[in-house]
Design an enzyme around this catalytic site. Structure first.
Site, PDB file in Angstrom:
ATOM      1  N   ALA A 106      -3.735   7.792  -5.203  1.00  0.00           N
ATOM      2  CA  ALA A 106      -2.341   7.366  -5.319  1.00  0.00           C
ATOM      3  C   ALA A 106      -2.384   5.875  -5.662  1.00  0.00           C
ATOM      4  CB  ALA A 106      -1.605   7.611  -4.017  1.00  0.00           C
ATOM      5  N   GLY A 146       0.829  -1.205   0.000  1.00  0.00           N
ATOM      6  CA  GLY A 146       0.000   0.000   0.000  1.00  0.00           C
ATOM      7  C   GLY A 146       0.859   1.247   0.000  1.00  0.00           C
ATOM      8  N   ASN A 147       0.265   2.389   0.223  1.00  0.00           N
ATOM      9  CA  ASN A 147       1.041   3.630   0.326  1.00  0.00           C
ATOM     10  C   ASN A 147       0.370   4.572   1.315  1.00  0.00           C
ATOM     11  OD1 ASN A 147      -0.756   5.608  -1.173  1.00  0.00           O
ATOM     12  ND2 ASN A 147      -0.487   4.039  -2.756  1.00  0.00           N
ATOM     13  N   ARG A 148       1.009   5.716   1.565  1.00  0.00           N
ATOM     14  CA  ARG A 148       0.590   6.599   2.658  1.00  0.00           C
ATOM     15  C   ARG A 148      -0.476   7.630   2.279  1.00  0.00           C
ATOM     16  NH1 ARG A 148       4.033   5.674   6.772  1.00  0.00           N
ATOM     17  NH2 ARG A 148       6.154   5.074   6.221  1.00  0.00           N
TER      18      ARG A 148
END
Ligand code: C5P
Length: 393
Positions: A270, A204-206
């Site tokens: 994102a 995943g990402n932030r």
């Protein structure tokens, strides 16, 4: 002119109702004020009358009003009823169908859309009784705006603050589908994507989703019908917006394609560039002494590029983001061409925008690059929504 009945109940946040009334009038609404007994302890009828420019109501037992069936008139003669702030007590009375003062009687007698903006201590908001009351009202079609998380008057921190007046006005416009984008459909992506490694692990990402969600709210606030396709985030749904929750990039693309046609698409998500080539059917076991598993990656579809090349289903205006750390504008211009979208909002992520409240962006269009001053993500969203409305006019 659209008419709002503004019901103000007892909460320290009642002062914000005055600011909302001022903004709503400036935005072309006629506002009538109604104070509950509790509301009148925080805001004077004189202040509310001065700001709304009309008489303030409050007494169910006013003889003069009842000769004209005042509560029925108040319940019917407005395009929308806004309860802001709404106390836990008033929400409970609405859920129970009580009618023991003018506010509750009007709320029981109305057939108009009702928007409730709660404000209370976080413990009261979290109480199972309040949760059940809110669900009951939602089930009856009552719309909610907020509450928001933040500092309370107590002082205490938590979920319970009244939404800020500009966001409340957006929620009203969204509910009434009123504004320059009325009749338009906007598609917005937001948040990160999660790409499964196995049933319990993911890449995943932030991304927090704050900017994308604010854009969805701002577009709805200009009257657009908005579909928000969101990856996993911990944000509340923006009022008046249809939210489709997805996890992976491929699910996000499928949800976007299913949501077409749209007049405008804003890709603020994102999206993970890669996903594990295969998703293990069972949790990958850690075996003592064995080397860590290698994860082969496959490229994800590019949603922005796909929507930009959607032929006769292409939204008239397709907008993407570019997070860059250097040569921001040059990279954004190249990205605009490469992806085939119309506008790029370039942000300098060197400035630390992930999860932050503010954003510094440059709008890149065919006409060139236009740097915007650093501002709150909600304000970036409103400015973008206004530009979209102009472009689609
Ligand atoms: O290529 P890059 O990730 O820098 O492009 C960013 C823009 O493209 C953003 O608008 C993002 O939402 C969009 N994007 C997408 N699908 C991807 C990758 C990026 O829609 N797979």
């Amino acid at each position: 002119m659209r008419r709002i009945l503004l019901i103000v109940s007892g909460s320290v946040a009642a002062y914000k109702a005055l600011e909302f009334a001022r903004l709503a009038r400036k935005g072309g609404f006629a506002v009538t004020g109604l104070l509950t007994a509790g509301g009148a302890r925080f805001v004077t009828p004189h202040a509310l009358a001065a700001i709304t420019g009309s008489r303030v109501h409050g007494d169910l037992w006013s003889l003069e009003e009842e000769v004209q069936a005042g509560h029925i008139r108040l319940a019917r003669d407005h395009d929308a009823i806004v309860v802001a702030p709404a106390s836990a007590d008033l929400i409970a009375k609405m859920a129970a169908g009580l009618a023991d003062d003018l506010a509750t009687t009007v709320l029981l007698a109305t057939t108009r859309p009702v928007l409730v903006a709660p404000a209370m201590n976080p413990t009261m908001w979290a109480h199972p009784a309040t949760r059940a009351n809110v669900e009951t009202l939602r089930g009856r079609g009552v719309a909610f705006a907020g509450p928001e998380e933040g500092e309370m008057a107590e002082p205490e921190h938590g979920l319970g603050r009244l939404v800020e007046p500009p966001a409340l006005l957006e929620a009203v416009r969204a509910m009434l589908a009123d504004g320059p984008l009325a009749g338009r459909h906007a598609l917005v992506t937001s948040g990160p994507t999660f790409e499964a490694i196995d049933p319990v692990r993911f890449i995943g990402n932030r991304s927090s989703g704050r900017q994308g969600h604010a854009i969805a709210a701002a577009l709805a606030g200009l009257g657009a019908r908005v579909t928000l396709v969101s990856g996993p985030v911990s944000l509340p749904d923006p009022p008046g917006v249809r939210v489709i929750r997805v996890e992976s990039a491929r699910e996000m693309l499928a949800a976007c394609e299913a949501a077409l046609p749209a007049d405008v698409a804003v890709c603020a998500a994102a999206v993970a560039d890669w996903r594990p080539e295969t998703e293990a059917g069972a949790k990958i076991k850690k075996v003592a002494g064995a080397p860590p598993p290698a994860i082969a990656l496959a490229e994800n579809p590019d949603i922005l590029a796909t929507l930009s090349a959607a032929g006769d289903r292409r939204p008239r205006l397709v907008i993407g983001f570019a997070a860059e750390t250097e040569d921001v504008i040059a990279h954004a211009e190249a990205k605009r061409a490469r992806k085939g979208c119309d506008w790029i909002l370039a942000n300098d992520v060197g400035a630390g925008v992930f999860g932050a409240a503010e954003n510094a962006v440059t709008l890149v269009t065919e006409a060139g690059a236009e740097p915007w001053p650093r501002m709150a993500k909600e304000d970036v969203a409103r400015r973008l929504a206004a530009r979209i409305a102009e472009a689609l006019r």
